[in-house]
Design a protein around this motif. Structure first.
Motif, PDB file in Angstrom:
ATOM      1  N   GLY A  64       0.818  -1.204   0.000  1.00 35.18           N
ATOM      2  CA  GLY A  64       0.000   0.000   0.000  1.00 35.18           C
ATOM      3  C   GLY A  64       0.854   1.257   0.000  1.00 35.18           C
ATOM      4  O   GLY A  64       0.556   2.239  -0.700  1.00 35.18           O
ATOM      5  N   VAL A  65       1.909   1.257   0.792  1.00 43.33           N
ATOM      6  CA  VAL A  65       2.815   2.402   0.842  1.00 43.33           C
ATOM      7  C   VAL A  65       3.501   2.570  -0.509  1.00 43.33           C
ATOM      8  O   VAL A  65       3.662   3.699  -1.010  1.00 43.33           O
ATOM      9  CB  VAL A  65       3.849   2.230   1.975  1.00 43.33           C
ATOM     10  N   ALA A  66       3.907   1.488  -1.142  1.00 47.21           N
ATOM     11  CA  ALA A  66       4.556   1.560  -2.451  1.00 47.21           C
ATOM     12  C   ALA A  66       3.598   2.114  -3.506  1.00 47.21           C
ATOM     13  O   ALA A  66       3.983   2.958  -4.328  1.00 47.21           O
ATOM     14  CB  ALA A  66       5.053   0.182  -2.863  1.00 47.21           C
ATOM     15  N   ALA A  67       2.351   1.687  -3.496  1.00 48.25           N
ATOM     16  CA  ALA A  67       1.366   2.192  -4.453  1.00 48.25           C
ATOM     17  C   ALA A  67       1.105   3.680  -4.221  1.00 48.25           C
ATOM     18  O   ALA A  67       1.015   4.459  -5.179  1.00 48.25           O
ATOM     19  CB  ALA A  67       0.075   1.396  -4.344  1.00 48.25           C
ATOM     20  N   LEU A  68       0.989   4.094  -2.967  1.00 47.39           N
ATOM     21  CA  LEU A  68       0.778   5.502  -2.652  1.00 47.39           C
ATOM     22  C   LEU A  68       1.970   6.352  -3.092  1.00 47.39           C
ATOM     23  O   LEU A  68       1.793   7.437  -3.658  1.00 47.39           O
ATOM     24  CB  LEU A  68       0.537   5.664  -1.149  1.00 47.39           C
ATOM     25  N   THR A  69       3.171   5.863  -2.871  1.00 49.51           N
ATOM     26  CA  THR A  69       4.369   6.574  -3.297  1.00 49.51           C
ATOM     27  C   THR A  69       4.409   6.698  -4.817  1.00 49.51           C
ATOM     28  O   THR A  69       4.752   7.760  -5.358  1.00 49.51           O
ATOM     29  CB  THR A  69       5.635   5.850  -2.792  1.00 49.51           C
ATOM     30  N   ALA A  70       4.058   5.635  -5.511  1.00 52.47           N
ATOM     31  CA  ALA A  70       4.040   5.673  -6.977  1.00 52.47           C
ATOM     32  C   ALA A  70       3.012   6.677  -7.480  1.00 52.47           C
ATOM     33  O   ALA A  70       3.276   7.434  -8.427  1.00 52.47           O
ATOM     34  CB  ALA A  70       3.751   4.285  -7.528  1.00 52.47           C
ATOM     35  N   LEU A  71       1.841   6.711  -6.855  1.00 51.61           N
ATOM     36  CA  LEU A  71       0.820   7.684  -7.257  1.00 51.61           C
ATOM     37  C   LEU A  71       1.280   9.116  -7.009  1.00 51.61           C
ATOM     38  O   LEU A  71       1.052  10.003  -7.840  1.00 51.61           O
ATOM     39  CB  LEU A  71      -0.488   7.422  -6.505  1.00 51.61           C
ATOM     40  N   CYS A  72       1.920   9.348  -5.888  1.00 52.91           N
ATOM     41  CA  CYS A  72       2.437  10.686  -5.592  1.00 52.91           C
ATOM     42  C   CYS A  72       3.503  11.085  -6.602  1.00 52.91           C
ATOM     43  O   CYS A  72       3.529  12.235  -7.079  1.00 52.91           O
ATOM     44  CB  CYS A  72       2.994  10.749  -4.171  1.00 52.91           C
ATOM     45  N   ALA A  73       4.396  10.159  -6.933  1.00 46.99           N
ATOM     46  CA  ALA A  73       5.429  10.445  -7.926  1.00 46.99           C
ATOM     47  C   ALA A  73       4.805  10.739  -9.285  1.00 46.99           C
ATOM     48  O   ALA A  73       5.240  11.663  -9.996  1.00 46.99           O
ATOM     49  CB  ALA A  73       6.394   9.265  -8.027  1.00 46.99           C
ATOM     50  N   LEU A  74       3.785   9.995  -9.657  1.00 50.86           N
ATOM     51  CA  LEU A  74       3.082  10.245 -10.914  1.00 50.86           C
ATOM     52  C   LEU A  74       2.418  11.613 -10.897  1.00 50.86           C
ATOM     53  O   LEU A  74       2.506  12.372 -11.885  1.00 50.86           O
ATOM     54  CB  LEU A  74       2.047   9.145 -11.161  1.00 50.86           C
TER      55      LEU A  74
END
Length: 85
Positions: A64-74
């Motif tokens: 979940g943290v990895a997905a949230l980080t990826a969304l923020c980076a996007l």
């Protein structure tokens, strides 16, 4: 069987019975110790399972943290791309 042989046989049987009693007592003690160790091991295992469960509940959900980080980076990348043009 003479009287001497009878007395000797009784003494031998008494000695054999005493040896058997000592051996059985020793085995009972060892079995009790093994039982105690088994119970202690079960208790330790239950304590360990409780601790591991607590650690698992308290850890971060890494996917979940990895997905949230990826969304923020996007989002930041899109914002930068739109902001520069």
């Amino acid at each position: 069987m003479t009287e001497h042989q009878h007395v000797t046989a009784n003494a031998d049987l008494t000695e054999l019975r005493r040896s058997l009693d000592v051996g059985l007592t020793r085995m009972d003690g060892r079995l009790a110790l093994l039982l105690h160790r088994g119970e202690q091991t079960e208790k330790d295992l239950e304590d360990l399972e409780t601790r591991v469960s607590g650690i698992e509940r308290g850890r971060w959900p890494l996917p979940g943290v990895a997905a949230l980080t990826a969304l923020c980076a996007l989002a930041v990348s899109v914002w930068q791309a739109i902001g520069h043009y």
